[in-house]
Design a protein around this motif. Structure first.
Motif, PDB file in Angstrom:
ATOM      1  N   ARG A  95      -2.537  14.932  -0.328  1.00  0.00           N
ATOM      2  CA  ARG A  95      -3.135  14.582  -2.211  1.00  0.00           C
ATOM      3  C   ARG A  95      -5.159  16.274  -2.147  1.00  0.00           C
ATOM      4  N   ASN A 140      -6.912   8.253  -0.752  1.00  0.00           N
ATOM      5  CA  ASN A 140      -5.805   7.461  -0.322  1.00  0.00           C
ATOM      6  C   ASN A 140      -4.946   6.208  -1.833  1.00  0.00           C
ATOM      7  N   TRP A 143      -4.895   7.245  -5.647  1.00  0.00           N
ATOM      8  CA  TRP A 143      -4.538   8.633  -5.956  1.00  0.00           C
ATOM      9  C   TRP A 143      -2.386   7.453  -5.889  1.00  0.00           C
TER      10      TRP A 143
END
Length: 332
Positions: A95, A140, A143
């Motif tokens: 990421r 995360n 994302w």
């Protein structure tokens, strides 16, 4: 501003770093750095890390620790070591390097089905009790397209009375940690950027930022002494450890997101970042946190670090541009 020599040196790098140099230091048009960013999943560091993902969506068979157990150095607490190969650390890297979530396919679903936290076997996207782990999970998950609103709200519920967070709250800690607070804020800021946040999460973020700002990002509130030797220990990968560089970069992101000027109380951290810059305009790699990794992504300790030079240069460029040379008044 970065010199032409240093800029050329930075541009001669892995796409994971190069696209950020193009965007933040070279100020290239978006189509230029977008094209470089698209290469991260298919070349260099990004390609290497994606290639070692397990079929079940994890890395190294575990959520926070690899399935084969802790790195031996973790049995030596004074060295502070742990492995950095498992799922959370791998997702963090991908990421932060700018990999397009589409390159991970159905990873979010596979993790929902197959990954459980080592703490009480809790489901991966539900988080656990460690606020640093939960902050990375929020970032995360967002994302990868997961609804992370419930876990973002967890931070408002678990914010300590002094305004920050401490990963050891479950053991009874009532005073916040610089490390835990900065990591928690990173998750909340990401949630706000992606979703707009909620009144509770936005207020939690601002209270957490004030915890650090009233300590000038560097000092104990009780004594005014520097908070720890790690304050000016700059090493990449950044991991979980607090530093003046990480804190300054966070508040740069806040200012860019909020459209606000830099808070003058950041100036002490900026001074530490500036003091670490070498005469040639680079920053030297410190000693990274020990533990197993998939592969090296930066220079050895004591050598010029491209990653730290990117972070340090963009922080100083932002500060100096916003404060007319960094001479911001300390009054507020």
């Amino acid at each position: 501003m970065v010199s032409a020599h240093v800029l050329d040196w930075l541009l001669d790098s892995d796409p994971a770093l190069r696209w950020q140099v193009e965007r933040d230091l070279a100020h290239e048009p978006q189509q230029i750095w977008d094209a470089t960013r698209a290469q991260v999943a298919t070349q260099g560091f990004g390609k290497q890390l994606l290639a070692v993902q397990d079929p079940d969506g994890q890395w190294a068979g575990g959520a926070y620790f690899p399935a084969d157990g802790l790195d031996p150095i973790a049995d030596e607490p004074d060295k502070g070591g742990q492995p950095f190969t498992a799922t959370t650390w791998s997702l963090n890297a991908l990421r932060e390097w700018g990999v397009d979530a589409a390159a991970l396919g159905d990873t979010a679903q596979r993790l929902a089905e197959n990954s459980r936290w080592e703490y009480e076997d809790l489901p991966y996207w539900d988080g656990e009790v460690d606020c640093c782990i939960n902050a990375w999970t929020v970032a995360n998950g967002l994302w990868l397209g997961v609804d992370m609103d419930p876990l973002a709200d967890w931070f408002a519920e678990h914010q300590l009375a002094d305004g920050g967070w401490n990963c050891e709250w479950v053991e009874g800690s009532t005073h916040s940690s610089f490390h835990s607070t900065l990591n928690s804020l990173g998750g909340l800021l990401t949630h706000e950027v992606v979703t707009g946040g909620t009144p509770r999460t936005r207020e939690a973020r601002r209270r957490g930022e004030e915890y650090l700002l009233e300590r000038h990002l560097t000092r104990r509130l009780s004594t005014g002494e520097p908070v720890g030797p790690w304050l000016s220990t700059f090493a990449y990968p950044l991991r979980w450890r607090y530093s003046a560089l990480r804190a300054a970069d966070y508040f740069r992101n806040v200012a860019l997101n909020d459209g606000s000027p830099p808070d003058p109380r950041i100036s002490e951290a900026i001074a530490l970042v500036r003091a670490a810059r070498q005469p040639d305009g680079t920053w030297l790699q410190g000693t990274p946190q020990p533990g197993r990794t998939w592969f090296d992504v930066d220079a050895p300790p004591g050598h010029p670090s491209k990653w730290l030079t990117l972070y340090g240069t963009r922080v100083l460029d932002w500060w100096d541009a916003a404060t007319a040379g960094g001479m911001a008044t300390l009054s507020r």
